[in-house]
Each structure stands twice: as structure tokens, then as C-alpha cells.
Motif scaffolding. Structure first.
Motif, PDB file in Angstrom:
ATOM      1  N   ALA A   1      -8.120   0.741 -10.350  1.00 47.96           N
ATOM      2  CA  ALA A   1      -7.464  -0.017  -9.276  1.00 47.96           C
ATOM      3  C   ALA A   1      -7.809  -1.505  -9.347  1.00 47.96           C
ATOM      4  CB  ALA A   1      -7.857   0.555  -7.919  1.00 47.96           C
TER       5      ALA A   1
ATOM      6  N   THR B   1      -3.021   0.279 -10.255  1.00 47.51           N
ATOM      7  CA  THR B   1      -3.618   0.252  -8.904  1.00 47.51           C
ATOM      8  C   THR B   1      -3.562   1.603  -8.213  1.00 47.51           C
ATOM      9  OG1 THR B   1      -1.505  -0.477  -7.957  1.00 47.51           O
ATOM     10  CG2 THR B   1      -3.108  -2.196  -8.534  1.00 47.51           C
ATOM     11  N   THR B   2      -2.761   2.535  -8.727  1.00 45.88           N
ATOM     12  CA  THR B   2      -2.688   3.860  -8.084  1.00 45.88           C
ATOM     13  C   THR B   2      -3.829   4.761  -8.504  1.00 45.88           C
ATOM     14  OG1 THR B   2      -1.292   4.741  -9.854  1.00 45.88           O
ATOM     15  CG2 THR B   2      -0.168   3.759  -7.953  1.00 45.88           C
ATOM     16  N   ARG B   3      -4.583   4.374  -9.513  1.00 48.86           N
ATOM     17  CA  ARG B   3      -5.684   5.203 -10.023  1.00 48.86           C
ATOM     18  C   ARG B   3      -7.004   4.588  -9.587  1.00 48.86           C
ATOM     19  NH1 ARG B   3      -4.057   8.015 -14.637  1.00 48.86           N
ATOM     20  NH2 ARG B   3      -6.083   7.688 -15.621  1.00 48.86           N
ATOM     21  N   PRO B   4      -7.848   5.357  -8.879  1.00 47.26           N
ATOM     22  CA  PRO B   4      -9.106   4.783  -8.373  1.00 47.26           C
ATOM     23  C   PRO B   4      -9.951   4.135  -9.459  1.00 47.26           C
ATOM     24  CG  PRO B   4      -8.720   6.954  -7.422  1.00 47.26           C
ATOM     25  CD  PRO B   4      -7.665   6.759  -8.452  1.00 47.26           C
TER      26      PRO B   4
ATOM     27  N   SER C   1      -5.492  -4.776  -9.981  1.00 41.66           N
ATOM     28  CA  SER C   1      -5.433  -5.932  -9.072  1.00 41.66           C
ATOM     29  C   SER C   1      -5.607  -7.233  -9.845  1.00 41.66           C
ATOM     30  CB  SER C   1      -6.533  -5.807  -8.008  1.00 41.66           C
ATOM     31  OG  SER C   1      -6.345  -4.632  -7.248  1.00 41.66           O
TER      32      SER C   1
ATOM     33  N   GLN D   1       0.851  -1.176   0.000  1.00 40.04           N
ATOM     34  CA  GLN D   1       0.000   0.000   0.000  1.00 40.04           C
ATOM     35  C   GLN D   1       0.890   1.230   0.000  1.00 40.04           C
ATOM     36  OE1 GLN D   1      -3.566  -0.349   0.346  1.00 40.04           O
ATOM     37  NE2 GLN D   1      -3.183  -2.538   0.068  1.00 40.04           N
TER      38      GLN D   1
END
Length: 727
Positions: A507, A501-504, A511, A70
Motif C-alpha cells: 500500500a 494500494t489495495t494490497r496491505p 502511495s 478509499q
């Protein structure tokens, strides 16, 4: 002019935009790049350690890094802790089931389905990382237990190897996260707390500057309050993760929880006052509304510093002092407002004005408490308020739909049963692969607000991961000689997935890509990719994800009208409990329960949809009336005369009946009961028996509930109740 002067002029023109761009890059892009590099470094460290220890599947350690990594160190610690707990429980259960049913595949699968169903249900009940631990305990049984059924003698080795690989992944992730440009949870929490205080102050000031906004059907606070619901639970998640980070976070744990509860109360009181103003502007006297707004504006001025909101704890300390001064002046301000209108007010007008003043006094008290608690973060460590064991902050309670939990458990068990049946009946070589991913996706996304959409995004990520794994296995890894080239071969897929994964918005795609890419990466201790096996496993993965999507579309009821009505019913039952359950049914419990129900239903994120608007309306009604009922019952505790309770108890019972079964008849009965109770309090006998302050509090609270029930734009209006009956 010399060249030097030209250069200085050029610098004066060019440097400010460059500095601005640099600061923007540092605040937005640099953290993303830093995170991607940390993920890559942790994955490569896990791969190197796994190869050095000659573990069977280095990709398991790398996958662990991808899952627990995270942006903040505290979140990595918390997720690592619960991943370890879930894995250990899953491995132990695998050992037990293999020991009992190693030669009996059907009983083994039946008990396995039962275990996965229970774990899925547990993941629905608990929040955050605890929920993930339940999911992990379930699907670890697929990873360890199913291969063990084919080779029971290898069960112990499989379990121990998986634990070892996961430990290496956890070690790599926590080490890199805490040593390489560590990002602390505490800083994120402080930022969230500051923003929330500032946003709420802005909301108060906006309502004072532009009172017309509170007279619209969609009150100014409604979308803001829904956004605050998400903030409250997000802060609780941060707080739970930060506990493992450092001593400062642990010391402030109870302080933050207390502040969260205080914020819930003050935001609800503001909404109640806003609703009162809205009703008063439609049906009351304009001069009474103007008087209440005048008092409110002085309160709004008290949360302002030079026309703006406080930006940090030090400024919040000034706000708390201003609020303290306002509270000291409040009695005089209220008396002035009453005296200006005294000669023109009827009894009903007077109680209308007093009800508004009562709410404003409660709002100012709660706002002062909230500001004081927040500003205490600026106090030196030895001067911070301490919370004793007997004065612990109220905990966030869990409230869920038991039927939804049972259906989620059934869905997880069905995914296992269907894929296992296909595996057994067709002797599918990739059956275990399909079962594992099918169980993961059908349980992991059960708590998502929109599971169908989430599975769709995960499927896209799985397709991208499969394509990348193909190029990695059959084009890049075949050229890799030595660890450096091996690292270069696997890095593009890791970097791309980490960036997603850093972009909502992407994400979940990231994953899915991470999981499938690392599951199929083609090496263990040596290069081991086989085109036929790869294609079989890839098809199995995609079919498993598709099956999960189908099961969610068939069994998931979170977006159905029926589910919305059940959530609305659960909200109404909170008011019934507030009316009938023995005190203490304190405000904190009501707040926590109501907001948790809406948060789990995902309605706060889908306010534009009509069915979710129904839940939002019932949430606001529950908080408004529930608080008033609790306050009324608390005031009743000050009454020691036996004459008073019967009308009041009848009134509470009628309100409970209305929320238990909202019909026009029950609504009218509740309104009539409140009328009778107010008439009873107005008798000369009651004036003699009751203290003036107690009678005044009871009257204002009864009037507030009475006005709310009469509101024809509320969810309790006759038309709204008829629409509810016709659904």
C-alpha cells in the motif's frame, strides 16, 4: 445415454466448482477491480473538469483523488472533509506569512519551520483523518507559501487556484465513490462487530474446552487481546468516518462507542480470570481450580449455539437470553460449588474460591451487557435503546508521549530547515519541489509504527512512479491527440498505483508511486514536459525522501529501548493514577488510556520482539491491577466507618509506590500492606462494623491483587524487576 444426459452429468460435476470460484472472485477480486476502475474514473473526471476550467495544474486535482479515494464512501467523505479543512488552514497561514515576510526569506522560513513543527506535533496527538488534516495544513505552506516568496504578487492566485483544484478533486472522488457501486461503511462496521463477537466467543469456548491452554506461560488470550486492541481502534476509525455517510450510521454512533467500551471491559475481565486460573493451577488446590472451571464452562456454554458462536445480531440476542438465564442461576451454581468443597477448605482456600467466583460473576455480567448491546442492532429502529445526552458513551481519550510529539515536531522543522538551506545556498531550481516532498514524507509518516520501513517502501514507490512518469511524458503523451488519447496515456500509471494500494503489503509503495507519478505527469493546459526539468525534479524528490529516511533513523525513537521504557513507565503511571487520583477514574478511562499508549507505540504489531513484549507485559499488568484497584476503591465508597480507611489507604499507597518505582522493596511493602489490610478486615470489629457483602468484596479484591503481586511469572516478579533495573 443421450447427449442431453451427458450434458447434465457434466453440469453436475463442473458447475459446483465454477460457482465456488465465481463466489470467491466476487468476494475477493471483484472489489479490487471495482476500486481500481473507480479511481481511474474519478481521476479522469478531475482531469477533464480541470482542463475545462483551464486550471493551471490538473494533476493537483488528480493527486487529490488519489489521496482521498478509499474503498468505502464514508472514508472518502471523511478524508475529503479533513483535506479541505487542512488545505484552507494552510492557505490562510500562507497568506499571513507572505503578507508579513514577503521580502524577508529567512524570517519567513523560520516561522514556516515553526508552523510545520506545530502541525507535525498536532498530527502525532490526534488520530486518523484529524492527524492527516494537521499534516496537510503544514505542507500546504510549502506548496503555496514558497512559490509566493518568489512572486509575492501571485500569492492570492496561487492559493485560490490550489483550493479550486483540490475542490475539483474532492468533488470527483466523492461523486464517483457515492454513485458508482457505493460501498458503505456501515456494512463494514457490522462485519467487524460480528467477527469480533464471534472471535471472542470462540476464545471463551476454547479456554473452556481446553483448560490446559490457560496454564501455559503464554496465556491463550494474550495474542487475541492484542489483536482486539487493533480491532477496537479500527472500529473507532470506521465509526468516525461513517458519521458522514448516512443517517443510520449517525444514529448508531453512540451505540457503537458504548459497545466498544463494553468490549474492552469484558476482554480485560476475561484476561484477569485467565491469570487467576493460571496462578491457581500452579500453587493452589486442584479441586478449587476444577470447581472454578466447572462454573466457567457453564458460562462458555451460554455463549454457544449448537456448539458454535453467534454469527449475527439475531443469534446474539439468543446468546444474551442464555446469559441472562446463567446470571439468574449464578448464585445457585456458586453455592453448589462452595458446598461441595466446604468441609475441606481453609480460610485461605475459601477466599481463593470466592475470588474466582467474584471474577466470574463480573465476567458474566459484562458479557451479558456486551451481548445485549450488540444484539440491539437487530432491533427495529423504534425499539433501539437510545443514549441520552446525560448518558453518552465514554469517548476514546488521547494519551501520548509529549517528548515523542516534541521530537516529531523537531524532525519536521529540521527537514524544512535543511532543504531550505540547500535551496537558498545553491539556488537549486528544484528546491521547492524537494522541500515540499521532504516535508510531506517527514511529517506524514510520523505516526507510522515503523517510520523507517514506511519511508523505505515509499522510496521504492517514488522510483517506480518516476520511471512510469518518464515513459508517460516522453513516449505516450507525445502521441496523445485529444482527451481520449490523453486519458489512455495516463491510465496505466494510475491503474498500477491503484492496484498496489489495495494490497496491505504494497500500500505504501502504491502511495509513493501515485504521488510522484502524478506530481511529474507532463501536462497542464498543454504538454509541458521538459527532460532537464523532469530529471532535476526527480532527483530532488528522491533526495528529499532519502533525507526523511535519514532524519527518521536519527530522531525517531519509536523503536528504541528508551522509548519502550518510557511507554512502560506511562502504563505504570495509569495504575498510580488509579490508586491516588480522585474518583471517577473509571475503568473505561483506564482501558482507553492503556490501549491507546500501546497502539501508538506499535507494540501490538511487534509482540515477537523482546522490547515490545515488555510493553505488552506491562499493559496486561496495568489492566489487571488497575481494574482491581478501581473496583477496590468503588467498594470502599460503600464503607462509612472511619476505622476501615487507614489500612486500605496505606495499601493503595503501597501499590502506587510499586508501580511508580518497581523495586523488590516496594513490591514486598505492597504485599505486606495488603496482608495487613486483609488481617484488619478479618478482625471481629470489622465483622461487626461492615456489611458481609462489602467485607466479602473487599477481601476478594485484595486477595486478587495479592496473588497477582506474588506471581513469579509476572512482570512484577523479583527477577523481572531486576531485569528492568539493569536495562
Amino acid at each position: 445415454m443421450t447427449a442431453y444426459h451427458h450434458f447434465r452429468s457434466l453440469c453436475r460435476v463442473a458447475l459446483p466448482p465454477l460457482r465456488s470460484a465465481w463466489r470467491e472472485w466476487l468476494s475477493e477480486d471483484a472489489p479490487v477491480i471495482g476500486y481500481m476502475l473507480k479511481v481511474l474514473l474519478a481521476c479522469l473526471l478531475a482531469m477533464w473538469l480541470s482542463l475545462r476550467f483551464e486550471l493551471d495544474q490538473p494533476r493537483t486535482a488528480m493527486l487529490t483523488v488519489a489521496i482521498v479515494m478509499q474503498s468505502r464512501s464514508g472514508m472518502v467523505f471523511a478524508k475529503s472533509y479533513y483535506r479541505l479543512i487542512g488545505t484552507l488552514v494552510g492557505v490562510i497561514v500562507s497568506f499571513i506569512l507572505v503578507a508579513l515576510f514577503a521580502q524577508e526569506r529567512i524570517p519567513f522560513l523560520l516561522y514556516m519551520a515553526l508552523w510545520i513543527g506545530l502541525c507535525t506535533a498536532g498530527s502525532m496527538i490526534y488520530r486518523n483523518h484529524q492527524s492527516y488534516a494537521f499534516v496537510l495544513a503544514g505542507y500546504t505552506l510549502c506548496i503555496v507559501g514558497l512559490p509566493a516568496t518568489l512572486a509575492p504578487g501571485q500569492t492570492f492566485n496561487i492559493g485560490i487556484t490550489r483550493i479550486s483544484e483540490i475542490l475539483i478533486g474532492l468533488f470527483s472522488a466523492t461523486l464517483v465513490s457515492d454513485l458508482i457501486f457505493p460501498q458503505r461503511m456501515w456494512n463494514m462496521m457490522l462485519t467487524s462487530v460480528r467477527r469480533r463477537f464471534s472471535d471472542f466467543s470462540d476464545l471463551l469456548r476454547t479456554a473452556a474446552v481446553n483448560p490446559a491452554t490457560v496454564r501455559t506461560p503464554e496465556a491463550v488470550s494474550e495474542p487475541a487481546l492484542l489483536r482486539f486492541i487493533g480491532d477496537i481502534f479500527r472500529l473507532e476509525t470506521f465509526r468516525a468516518s461513517a458519521v458522514m455517510e448516512n443517517d443510520a450510521s449517525r444514529q448508531n454512533r453512540l451505540h457503537l462507542s458504548q459497545m466498544n467500551n463494553e468490549f474492552m471491559q469484558v476482554s480485560t475481565s476475561f484476561h484477569a480470570f485467565e491469570q487467576l486460573l493460571k496462578r491457581q493451577s500452579r500453587h493452589g488446590r486442584p479441586d478449587i481450580g476444577a470447581a472454578l472451571l466447572g462454573i466457567y464452562r457453564k458460562l462458555a456454554d451460554s455463549v454457544s449455539l449448537d456448539g458454535r458462536s453467534a454469527h449475527n445480531e439475531q443469534e446474539a440476542l439468543q446468546i444474551s437470553r442464555q446469559l441472562s438465564g446463567y446470571r439468574k442461576r449464578f448464585a445457585q451454581i456458586a453455592a453448589d460449588a462452595r458446598s461441595e468443597l466446604a468441609h475441606t477448605l481453609s480460610d485461605r482456600d475459601r477466599i481463593e474460591l470466592d475470588t474466582g467466583i467474584e471474577l466470574l460473576e463480573r465476567l458474566s455480567d459484562e458479557l451479558y451487557t456486551y451481548a445485549k448491546t450488540y444484539s440491539a442492532f437487530a432491533a427495529p429502529k423504534d425499539r433501539k435503546p437510545t443514549t441520552s445526552l446525560n448518558q453518552q458513551a465514554p469517548q476514546q481519550e488521547m494519551h501520548f508521549d509529549t517528548l515523542a510529539v516534541a521530537l516529531a515536531g523537531l524532525r519536521g522543522a529540521l527537514a524544512l530547515a535543511i532543504l531550505s538551506a540547500v535551496w537558498i545556498l545553491t539556488d537549486w531550481r528544484s528546491g521547492i519541489e524537494a522541500i515540499t516532498l521532504g516535508v510531506i514524507t517527514s511529517t506524514l509518516f510520523a505516526t507510522s509504527p515503523s517510520p523507517g520501513h514506511t519511508v523505505k517502501q515509499f522510496f521504492i514507490g517514488a522510483v517506480l512512479g518516476t520511471i512510469l512518469a518518464y515513459f508517460c511524458n516522453f513516449h505516450w503523451l507525445t502521441q496523445a491527440q485529444g482527451f481520449l488519447l490523453l486519458a489512455i496515456a495516463v491510465s496505466p500509471g494510475i491503474m498500477l498505483a491503484a492496484w498496489l494500494t489495495t494490497r496491505p503489503s504494497t500500500a505504501v509503495v502504491g502511495s509513493g508511486m501515485f504521488m510522484v507519478y502524478l506530481m511529474h505527469i507532463g501536462f497542464n493546459s498543454t504538454y509541458s514536459a521538459n527532460p532537464v526539468t523532469f530529471m532535476n525534479d526527480a532527483i530532488a524528490d528522491l533526495l528529499a525522501v532519502l533525507l526523511s529516511g535519514v532524519l527518521f533513523s536519527l530522531i525517531d525513537l519509536s523503536n528504541s529501548r528508551w522509548s519502550k521504557l518510557r511507554t512502560a513507565q506511562s502504563l505504570r503511571r495509569l495504575v498510580v493514577s488509579a490508586c491516588r487520583d480522585a474518583l471517577p477514574f473509571r475503568r473505561a478511562r483506564l482501558e482507553s488510556a492503556a490501549r491507546d499508549l500501546v497502539q501508538r507505540a506499535g507494540s501490538a504489531q511487534r509482540i515477537a520482539e523482546e522490547q515490545d513484549q515488555l510493553i505488552v507485559d506491562w499493559l496486561l499488568s496495568t489492566l489487571e491491577i488497575g481494574h482491581a484497584v478501581i473496583a477496590l476503591r468503588e467498594y470502599l465508597q460503600e464503607v462509612h466507618d472511619s476505622i476501615v480507611p487507614p489500612p486500605m489507604l496505606k495499601c493503595l499507597d503501597a501499590i502506587a509506590n510499586l508501580y511508580d518505582d518497581p523495586t523488590p522493596a516496594h513490591r514486598q511493602d505492597a504485599i505486606s500492606s495488603i496482608d495487613l489490610a486483609m488481617q484488619h478486615l478479618s478482625t471481629d470489629a470489622m465483622r461487626l462494623v461492615l456489611m458481609q457483602s462489602t467485607r466479602h468484596k473487599l477481601m476478594t479484591m485484595l486477595h486478587f491483587i495479592h496473588s497477582a503481586l506474588l506471581d513469579e511469572e509476572s512482570v512484577l516478579s523479583v527477577n523481572a524487576i531486576k531485569r528492568l533495573e539493569n536495562r
